[in-house]
Design a protein around this motif. Structure first.
Motif, short mmCIF file in Angstrom:
data_model
loop_
_atom_site.label_atom_id
_atom_site.label_comp_id
_atom_site.label_asym_id
_atom_site.label_seq_id
_atom_site.Cartn_x
_atom_site.Cartn_y
_atom_site.Cartn_z
N TYR A 155 1.02 -1.83 -0.10
CA TYR A 155 -0.03 -0.17 0.06
C TYR A 155 1.40 1.04 -0.01
O TYR A 155 1.76 1.49 0.73
N CYS A 192 0.29 4.91 0.33
CA CYS A 192 -1.02 5.86 1.31
C CYS A 192 -0.37 6.71 1.06
O CYS A 192 0.71 7.77 0.05
N HIS A 193 -1.94 7.84 0.61
CA HIS A 193 -2.19 9.18 -0.40
C HIS A 193 -2.35 9.94 0.25
O HIS A 193 -1.95 11.30 0.40
N HIS A 235 3.63 0.76 2.07
CA HIS A 235 3.58 -0.78 3.57
C HIS A 235 4.01 -1.61 2.97
O HIS A 235 2.58 -1.46 2.57
N THR A 295 -6.52 -2.36 7.25
CA THR A 295 -7.67 -1.41 6.66
C THR A 295 -6.83 0.00 7.27
O THR A 295 -7.54 1.26 6.22
N CYS A 315 -3.48 3.03 7.42
CA CYS A 315 -1.82 3.22 7.24
C CYS A 315 -1.16 3.56 8.95
O CYS A 315 -1.70 3.98 10.32
N PHE A 335 -6.99 2.64 4.27
CA PHE A 335 -6.35 2.24 2.43
C PHE A 335 -7.71 2.06 1.90
O PHE A 335 -8.37 1.58 2.76
N GLN A 341 -8.26 -0.07 -1.25
CA GLN A 341 -8.11 -0.97 -1.13
C GLN A 341 -7.85 -1.52 -2.84
O GLN A 341 -7.49 -2.35 -3.04
N ASP A 377 -6.75 0.71 -4.39
CA ASP A 377 -5.07 0.80 -4.49
C ASP A 377 -4.31 -0.12 -4.22
O ASP A 377 -2.40 0.58 -4.38
N ARG A 378 -4.21 -1.33 -4.18
CA ARG A 378 -3.23 -1.71 -3.38
C ARG A 378 -2.88 -2.16 -4.55
O ARG A 378 -3.01 -2.79 -5.28
#
Length: 125
Positions: free
Chosen positions: A20, A22-23, A29, A44, A46, A53, A55, A57-58
């Motif tokens: 992930y 984070c935006h 992560h 779920t 950061c 998160f 999901q 975008d993972r």
């Protein structure tokens, strides 16, 4: 032998890790297959800033992925967000990573202290 993934997560059987970006805090992560099997699910939020998160975008890392393939997945994610990839690629030598980090911290300290060649941080009126 790999442990089976929990049913219902819709993840590939050859999953190595879930990554992930984070935006909000821009942290990266990575959660390995063991994390997913031990917890029975995906993270779920950061761990840095507690932002949930997204999901979708993972980035899934599977056994067949190459370095170029992972970079393409990462590039696609950042393009989807309308942003460019960070400009500094990760060097192969761990000592070089440490040198880059130290240099970055020294630059930040110089900026925060308000050195002659940098505007520094202005506090107050």
């Amino acid at each position: 032998m790999t442990t089976p993934l929990p049913p219902g997560l819709q993840l590939p059987a050859d999953l190595v890790a879930v990554v992930y970006f984070c935006h909000v805090c821009e942290g990266k992560h990575t959660y390995g297959r063991d994390y997913v099997t031990e917890t029975g699910g995906l993270p779920t939020a950061c761990p840095n800033c507690s932002t949930p998160f997204v999901q979708e975008d993972r980035v899934l890392r599977v056994e067949a992925d190459t370095f170029e393939g992972l970079e393409a997945k990462k590039r696609d994610l950042f393009a989807k967000r309308g942003r460019a990839l960070p400009g500094r690629p990760k060097p192969d030598d761990p000592k070089e990573i440490k040198k880059q980090r130290i240099h970055g911290l020294e630059e930040e300290l110089r900026r925060l202290r308000g050195g002659e060649d940098s505007p520094g941080v202005r506090l107050g009126p």
